[in-house]
Design an enzyme around this catalytic site. Structure first.
Site: not given
Length: 276
Positions: A251, A112, A108-110
């Site tokens: 998000h 990735g 998730h988010s960072y």
């Protein structure tokens, strides 16, 4: 005899009906359980996956939710030495020490960026990669490389002012992650911790192309889009090698839409989806 047969048949029908009702009452279980490793984003920890993990486990899946070094319940380990490599190593070690195979690795988010590094290191332990409203980096670039200059300056200024000498970026408010429900926002706010600045500054170095040949899915959260993710999403849309799915939520989908996210992950892990 006829009466006995009729009673026997009625009992059989009733038994079948009770069995069907019992089956409906039980949580749905996956025909072929998968192994999920769910990796959180910046400022978060393994705690943020609790709602999704519970639903996936009810379906018979094995689920791991590691907390990266320096964050969440491991915040006491934060230091200027914690960087992207540290977090890649966190996940690689989990896969190796738990002896996990054919893993559906979700970032998730960072995270990735983290799971891209993991796939480069141990592709043999993975079945597919799922990027949840996540960041992608070109090899050789750091997290700050793709951020707008104004955002970089704002983050560095905040780190200088509030980093406390350990090189950390203070957490953003829950609303920045699309978490608006008051109870959810209070829960998230209680658990967010500073992000090690080394994770922003260290470039992603890959030996193989991004994804290392593994199937890749990008899940785009379409509620309250985050500007810093737009270059990543444009890159995904332009690349036929990606499967693109969407969720109409903010998000932090694992907080705001855990049921929908769990259904989507289950669908992606199904044999037909993973072989496509």
């Amino acid at each position: 005899m006829k009466r006995r047969h009729l009673l026997s048949g009625a009992a059989g029908i009733a038994g079948a009906g009770l069995a069907s009702a019992a089956a409906i009452a039980q949580p749905a279980r996956a025909a072929q359980p998968s192994t999920f490793v769910l990796v959180h984003g910046a400022w978060h920890g393994g705690w943020c996956w609790s709602r999704v993990a519970a639903r996936l486990r009810e379906r018979g899946h094995a689920v791991y939710t590691p907390t990266l070094t320096g964050l969440g319940e491991r915040r006491h380990l934060i230091s200027p030495q914690v960087n992207l490599d540290t977090h890649v190593e966190d996940v690689v070690n989990l896969l190796q020490f738990e002896e996990l195979e054919r893993v559906v690795l979700v970032g998730h988010s960072y995270a990735g960026i983290v799971i891209s590094g993991v796939a480069d290191r141990v592709p043999q332990r993975l079945r597919q990669l799922v990027y949840l409203d996540a960041l992608l980096l070109e090899p050789g670039k750091s997290l700050f490389s793709d951020f707008p200059p104004a955002v970089v300056e704002q983050r560095l200024k905040a780190i200088r002012e509030t980093g406390g000498g350990v090189g950390a970026a203070a957490a953003l408010p829950p609303a920045a992650f699309g978490v608006k429900d008051p109870a959810d926002a209070a829960w998230v706010a209680r658990h967010l911790t500073p992000q090690p600045v080394g994770t922003y500054l260290q470039p992603l170095l890959l030996k193989a192309p991004l994804g290392n040949g593994l199937p890749r899915t990008y899940i785009e959260c379409t509620g309250d889009p985050i500007a810093t993710l737009e270059p990543t999403k444009a890159r995904v849309r332009a690349d036929a090698g990606w499967q693109l799915r969407t969720l109409a939520t903010g998000h932090d989908a694992m907080v705001t839409a855990p049921a929908a996210l769990s259904e989507l992950l289950t669908d992606l892990a199904a044999p037909a989806a993973s072989s496509s």
